[in-house]
Design an enzyme around this catalytic site. Structure first.
Site, PDB file in Angstrom:
ATOM      1  N   ASP A   1       1.041   2.224  -2.118  1.00 30.28           N
ATOM      2  CA  ASP A   1       0.270   1.040  -2.528  1.00 30.28           C
ATOM      3  C   ASP A   1      -1.227   1.336  -2.607  1.00 30.28           C
ATOM      4  OD1 ASP A   1       2.663  -0.286  -2.792  1.00 30.28           O
ATOM      5  OD2 ASP A   1       2.070  -2.036  -1.625  1.00 30.28           O
TER       6      ASP A   1
ATOM      7  N   ASN B   1       5.809   0.383  -3.392  1.00 27.74           N
ATOM      8  CA  ASN B   1       6.444  -0.460  -4.418  1.00 27.74           C
ATOM      9  C   ASN B   1       5.484  -0.793  -5.564  1.00 27.74           C
ATOM     10  OD1 ASN B   1       5.182  -2.206  -2.358  1.00 27.74           O
ATOM     11  ND2 ASN B   1       5.961  -3.902  -3.582  1.00 27.74           N
ATOM     12  N   HIS B   2       4.168  -0.677  -5.329  1.00 28.06           N
ATOM     13  CA  HIS B   2       3.214  -0.932  -6.417  1.00 28.06           C
ATOM     14  C   HIS B   2       2.981   0.290  -7.305  1.00 28.06           C
ATOM     15  CE1 HIS B   2       1.632  -5.073  -5.777  1.00 28.06           C
ATOM     16  NE2 HIS B   2       2.266  -4.887  -4.636  1.00 28.06           N
TER      17      HIS B   2
END
Length: 306
Positions: A82, A114-115
């Site tokens: 992230d 997840n980003h």
């Protein structure tokens, strides 16, 4: 290929929050891909190392992190994903971390969050920031293509397991993780998705995640996973914690979050976890860097489960 001198100049430029040229980003991502493709789904890491959580484009707070923790390569770092979205300086933040990785490949480990995905970055700011700063989406494409190569997890001295999100009902062992094909966009579901999206929970067993991806996992799950794999600790990021770090699940799991005053409004402290030569643990907490003049932007960031 650029020399170390070229890289040093680029790092110096980035440390001043000045973006690289589009051509330099392309070359940098090519160099980084050649390094990351050789790394593993469970990347081994030696101590001493300093473990860091979410950064989210908060560039000046990343500089503060280095001030508190020590500059690379004097300090070894493991970042748990992230790097982009939400903050004002995703381009400079991810460029700097990738440049440091290329320059000091054995001193810096950068995992996928997840980003670090095409879909998420189109919603939460990185795509728009690339368009604004470069006038086209090429830099966004270079980085999001590179993200497919980032390791999913790391293992410090066979004892501390590091990853962005959490565990998966499909993965009982580290060997299960080693057998995944990671070089792809983050899937909507399945084991790779779970590693980047799951969260620990007070309830036992597996639960449905309110995020709409991954699962929640209880203390029983974490304790069993650690026992099965000879681990002392799961270190993860992915959740805002007000003190910057938070022990849970009978100290089987620790959350580390390294973006202070998250989204420039949450009022939280940040932390990093120093793991010493004898595996001793020390948390360093820090407050936000002094506010810089924010760029002219009227982006509306959608509210989203933290």
């Amino acid at each position: 290929m650029p020399s170390n001198g070229d890289l040093d100049r680029q790092i110096e430029q980035l440390m001043e929050c000045k973006p690289l040229s589009e051509a330099d980003v392309r070359t940098l991502c090519d160099q980084a891909r050649a390094i990351l493709v050789e790394e593993y789904n469970v990347q081994p890491v030696k101590c001493p190392v300093t473990v860091c959580g979410d950064i989210h484009g908060q560039f000046y707070d990343l500089i503060e992190l280095f001030r508190i923790g020590g500059n690379a390569p004097d300090t070894n770092y493991l970042f748990m994903g992230d790097y982009v979205d939400r903050g004002y300086y995703s381009v400079e933040t991810v460029s700097l971390l990738v440049a440091l990785k290329v320059r000091y490949r054995d001193r810096l480990t950068i995992l996928r969050g997840n980003h670090e995905s095409r879909q998420i970055t189109q919603v939460y700011g990185f795509y728009d920031e690339c368009l604004r700063k470069y006038g086209n989406a090429n830099v966004w494409k270079y980085f999001t293509d590179l993200f497919d190569y980032l390791p999913l997890t790391a293992l410090i001295e066979s004892q501390v397991f590091c990853l962005h999100g959490g565990l998966s009902p499909s993965l009982d062992t580290l060997d299960n993780i080693r057998s995944l094909d990671r070089i792809q966009e983050v899937p909507h579901e399945g084991p790779m998705c779970d590693l980047l999206w799951s969260d620990p929970d007070d309830r036992c067993g597996w639960g449905i995640s309110p995020r709409g991806a991954g699962y929640t996992f209880g203390q029983d799950i974490a304790a069993q996973f650690n026992h099965n794999n000879g681990l002392s600790l799961i270190s993860r990021a992915h959740q805002l914690v007000m003190e910057g770090f938070n022990w849970c699940q009978d100290k089987n799991v620790v959350t580390v979050f390294s973006a202070p005053n998250y989204c420039y409004r949450c009022g939280n402290m940040a932390a990093i976890l120093e793991i010493g030569e004898n595996m001793e643990q020390n948390f360093l907490q820090f407050d936000p860097a002094p506010r810089q003049v924010e760029p002219d932007t009227t982006r509306k960031t959608p509210d989203y489960f933290l």
